[in-house]
Scaffold this motif. Structure first.
Motif, PDB file in Angstrom:
ATOM      1  N   ASP A  32     -76.815  -9.070  11.810  1.00 49.45           N
ATOM      2  CA  ASP A  32     -75.967  -7.901  11.996  1.00 49.45           C
ATOM      3  C   ASP A  32     -76.358  -6.740  11.088  1.00 49.45           C
ATOM      4  O   ASP A  32     -76.395  -5.590  11.506  1.00 49.45           O
ATOM      5  CB  ASP A  32     -74.499  -8.260  11.750  1.00 49.45           C
ATOM      6  N   ARG A  33     -76.624  -7.034   9.838  1.00 52.57           N
ATOM      7  CA  ARG A  33     -76.949  -5.966   8.895  1.00 52.57           C
ATOM      8  C   ARG A  33     -77.714  -6.548   7.718  1.00 52.57           C
ATOM      9  O   ARG A  33     -77.666  -7.747   7.447  1.00 52.57           O
ATOM     10  CB  ARG A  33     -75.688  -5.278   8.380  1.00 52.57           C
ATOM     11  N   GLN A  45     -76.533   4.301   2.750  1.00 52.53           N
ATOM     12  CA  GLN A  45     -75.452   3.813   3.600  1.00 52.53           C
ATOM     13  C   GLN A  45     -74.535   4.963   4.012  1.00 52.53           C
ATOM     14  O   GLN A  45     -75.008   6.015   4.397  1.00 52.53           O
ATOM     15  CB  GLN A  45     -74.709   2.672   2.891  1.00 52.53           C
ATOM     16  N   LEU A  57     -78.976   2.771  10.145  1.00 46.54           N
ATOM     17  CA  LEU A  57     -79.325   1.662  11.031  1.00 46.54           C
ATOM     18  C   LEU A  57     -80.214   2.080  12.184  1.00 46.54           C
ATOM     19  O   LEU A  57     -80.184   1.476  13.250  1.00 46.54           O
ATOM     20  CB  LEU A  57     -78.054   1.001  11.581  1.00 46.54           C
TER      21      LEU A  57
END
Length: 385
Positions: free
Chosen positions: A139-140, A87, A59
């Motif tokens: 958010d993602r 991830q 992120l």
């Protein structure tokens, strides 16, 4: 083909998001660890030169964090870099990718790992939202297409614990044990050789004594009446971890961890925490060994319920018989979970437990992580002397 061997492994202290490392951007987390690992492999780096730097990140701000960090660490303009996103398995996937380059003969000295700054990760916004609504932050990115459920990891961990019959009491007990192990390891100095201080930050800021009565009072964090709470989950965190891998012929007698087998596999996207089970089974099968042959296991402890579901399926008892086998010095529940780095942190921990700890040649260690979107990653390593 030449077997890749990890001959150096370092990490930053891990800080809970918004706390000790809140002002340190992701490239500034990675840079000193890259530099420390290069120093650790001197003079091999001077004689050969680093072929590439592979870093995982989830992120961050975008761009190629590995290249930025390599240049900032002084590796020189000729050393490239690539940033990968798998991830929560990114750091371990980066190490496997670096190992593949060495095994194929395309490289002889690689740096690999991961970095994440949850504190400084930018907000993201769609200029043209997919649903046609007004632009705004989200958010993602999705883990899966909508028809696969695309669950958040917390809700998915709750679902996995429910599906596998992992009770709230066991989850709380595992979380308390992880913190107790981490405190004991810190007090005994078992983290010292792997840590790269960042200014005044010299140790992980999260491990603490968790009282069972306090854990029992914590409400469900993700699902109404669920069993996953803030107490038995990892925190969002900041940190970086990097290892050096060389071809076996280049290590010059240095002890290390030979990468025996690695795998990334898919699983049910609705139960992503299950991913380590098929990943571990594959690397064991590929190596022709069983879990009984493995002396140290490091799992990215995103959620206690998820870890217990996985260890139950693999026939492990981390709260009893296998407490000294699985995350013997604590894991992400106690230290924190810097997403893109955590898969590399578990390899650093294996290196400390086995290589720095003096395990004899031939000792096997296993690292594994679950991945959003329904995947698992695992690596099997063997001590060489």
């Amino acid at each position: 083909m030449s077997a890749p061997v990890v001959i150096a492994a370092r990490r930053t202290p891990i800080g809970t998001a918004g706390k000790a490392l809140r002002d340190v951007t992701v490239d500034r987390l990675a840079t000193p660890v890259v530099a420390a690992v290069v120093d650790d492999v001197w003079p091999l780096g001077a004689a050969r030169g680093v072929d590439d730097v592979v870093l995982g990140n989830c992120l961050g701000p975008g761009g190629n964090i590995a290249r930025v960090s390599a240049l900032a660490a002084g590796l020189g303009e000729g050393v490239p870099g690539v940033t990968v996103d798998r991830q929560c398995g990114s750091g371990l996937a980066a190490i496997l990718q670096a190992g593949q380059a060495i095994r194929a003969g395309d490289a002889r000295l690689m740096l690999a790992g991961g970095a994440e700054s949850a504190s400084t990760a930018p907000q993201r916004s769609h200029r043209v939202p997919p649903d046609g609504g007004e632009p705004g932050p989200y958010d993602r990115a999705p883990f899966t297409p909508p028809e696969f459920g695309d669950p958040d990891m917390g809700a998915a961990a709750d679902a996995l614990a429910r599906a596998r019959g992992v009770t709230r009491e066991r989850q709380d007990a595992y979380a308390a044990a992880s913190h107790a192990k981490a405190l004991a390891a810190r007090d005994a100095g078992r983290y010292d050789a792997e840590l790269v201080p960042l200014g005044e930050v010299t140790s992980d800021d999260r491990p603490r004594r968790l009282a069972p009565a306090v854990l029992a009072r914590m409400p469900a964090a993700f699902v109404p009446r669920g069993s996953v709470t803030a107490g038995n989950s990892c925190p969002n965190s900041d940190g970086a971890a990097v290892v050096a891998l060389v071809s076996d012929g280049l290590r010059g007698g240095r002890p290390g961890l030979r990468l025996v087998a690695g795998a990334v596999v898919g699983c049910d996207p609705r139960l992503p925490g299950w991913g380590p089970v098929p990943a571990v089974r594959r690397v064991l099968r590929d190596a022709g060994v069983t879990l009984r042959d493995v002396s140290a296991i490091e799992v990215v402890e995103a959620f206690a319920g998820q870890v217990l579901a996985v260890t139950d399926a693999l026939g492990l008892q981390p709260l009893d018989r296998d407490a000294a086998l699985v995350c013997a010095d604590g894991g992400a529940l106690a230290l924190g979970h810097p997403w893109g780095a955590s898969g590399a942190v578990v390899v650093v921990r294996l290196f400390s437990r086995l290589v720095r700890g003096g395990a004899p040649a031939g000792t096997l260690g296993l690292a594994t992580a679950a991945i959003g979107g329904g995947m698992g990653v695992a690596g099997l390593f063997e001590v060489v002397r």
